[in-house]
Design a protein around this motif. Sequence first.
Motif, PDB file in Angstrom:
ATOM      1  N   MET A 244     -23.271 -62.549  41.229  1.00 39.00           N
ATOM      2  CA  MET A 244     -23.446 -62.297  39.816  1.00 39.00           C
ATOM      3  C   MET A 244     -22.067 -62.097  39.192  1.00 39.00           C
ATOM      4  N   VAL A 245     -21.767 -62.907  38.189  1.00 42.75           N
ATOM      5  CA  VAL A 245     -20.495 -62.833  37.504  1.00 42.75           C
ATOM      6  C   VAL A 245     -20.768 -62.493  36.049  1.00 42.75           C
ATOM      7  N   LYS A 246     -20.080 -61.517  35.541  1.00 39.95           N
ATOM      8  CA  LYS A 246     -20.233 -61.138  34.139  1.00 39.95           C
ATOM      9  C   LYS A 246     -19.752 -62.316  33.290  1.00 39.95           C
ATOM     10  N   PRO A 247     -20.581 -62.778  32.333  1.00 45.99           N
ATOM     11  CA  PRO A 247     -20.157 -63.903  31.506  1.00 45.99           C
ATOM     12  C   PRO A 247     -18.934 -63.532  30.673  1.00 45.99           C
ATOM     13  N   LYS A 248     -17.968 -64.448  30.639  1.00 36.66           N
ATOM     14  CA  LYS A 248     -16.730 -64.161  29.917  1.00 36.66           C
ATOM     15  C   LYS A 248     -16.144 -65.443  29.347  1.00 36.66           C
ATOM     16  N   ILE A 249     -15.261 -65.275  28.407  1.00 39.20           N
ATOM     17  CA  ILE A 249     -14.545 -66.379  27.787  1.00 39.20           C
ATOM     18  C   ILE A 249     -13.063 -66.166  28.048  1.00 39.20           C
TER      19      ILE A 249
ATOM     20  N   MET B 194     -24.831 -68.849  26.857  1.00 33.80           N
ATOM     21  CA  MET B 194     -24.829 -68.055  25.626  1.00 33.80           C
ATOM     22  C   MET B 194     -25.832 -66.913  25.693  1.00 33.80           C
ATOM     23  N   GLU B 195     -26.963 -67.124  26.331  1.00 34.02           N
ATOM     24  CA  GLU B 195     -27.939 -66.038  26.474  1.00 34.02           C
ATOM     25  C   GLU B 195     -27.345 -64.897  27.282  1.00 34.02           C
ATOM     26  N   ARG B 196     -26.680 -65.231  28.382  1.00 29.89           N
ATOM     27  CA  ARG B 196     -26.035 -64.191  29.209  1.00 29.89           C
ATOM     28  C   ARG B 196     -24.914 -63.498  28.431  1.00 29.89           C
ATOM     29  N   TYR B 197     -24.075 -64.294  27.758  1.00 27.87           N
ATOM     30  CA  TYR B 197     -22.944 -63.747  27.009  1.00 27.87           C
ATOM     31  C   TYR B 197     -23.436 -62.859  25.864  1.00 27.87           C
TER      32      TYR B 197
END
Length: 180
Positions: free
Chosen positions: A67-72, A166-169
Amino acid sequence: MATLQSLAFSSPLSQCLQQTRLHSGLLCWGVRRSAESTFNGKSLRVSRPQWAPLRRCTQASRSIKMMVKPKIQFIQGTDEQTIPDVRLTKSKDGTNGVAIFKFEQPSVFDSSGEFGDITGFYMIDEEGVLSSVDVNAKFVNGKPAGIEAKYIMRTPRDWDRFMRFMERYANDNGLSFIKK
């Protein structure tokens, strides 16, 4: 002070190659029967594990999904802290679309001197990386004021993948969708 040396366990790949066929026809694998260590000058024995039946070899070598935290990111390895304003457009037939991200005073301007130049636009989550090189900086009075990044989705599959990101972010950063 005594140190524990690494134990010699076989890897899933080598276990897969060293399968044993039981009388019932099931394929099994396991760790090596014993491993020795010089911990405190005594040998260490690992008892024989219980055999776990497998249907086929590929189960033993499946990748583990983390599991990776969504990031930009704009610079690989440096997370963007500013939450963007995102606009989505989609063609009438649903085959393609465009996402435009606007960042006002992004944190990448603070760290770009330390970590290097902006190399692209990277959206990272547990499924992988979505990227674009369509990134434009906005300057006011010679000072950086914002960034606009464009991500183009050319197929329905690209659209679905983007929407999962986008849902995760959005869930992670408290964003909501407003249809206009």
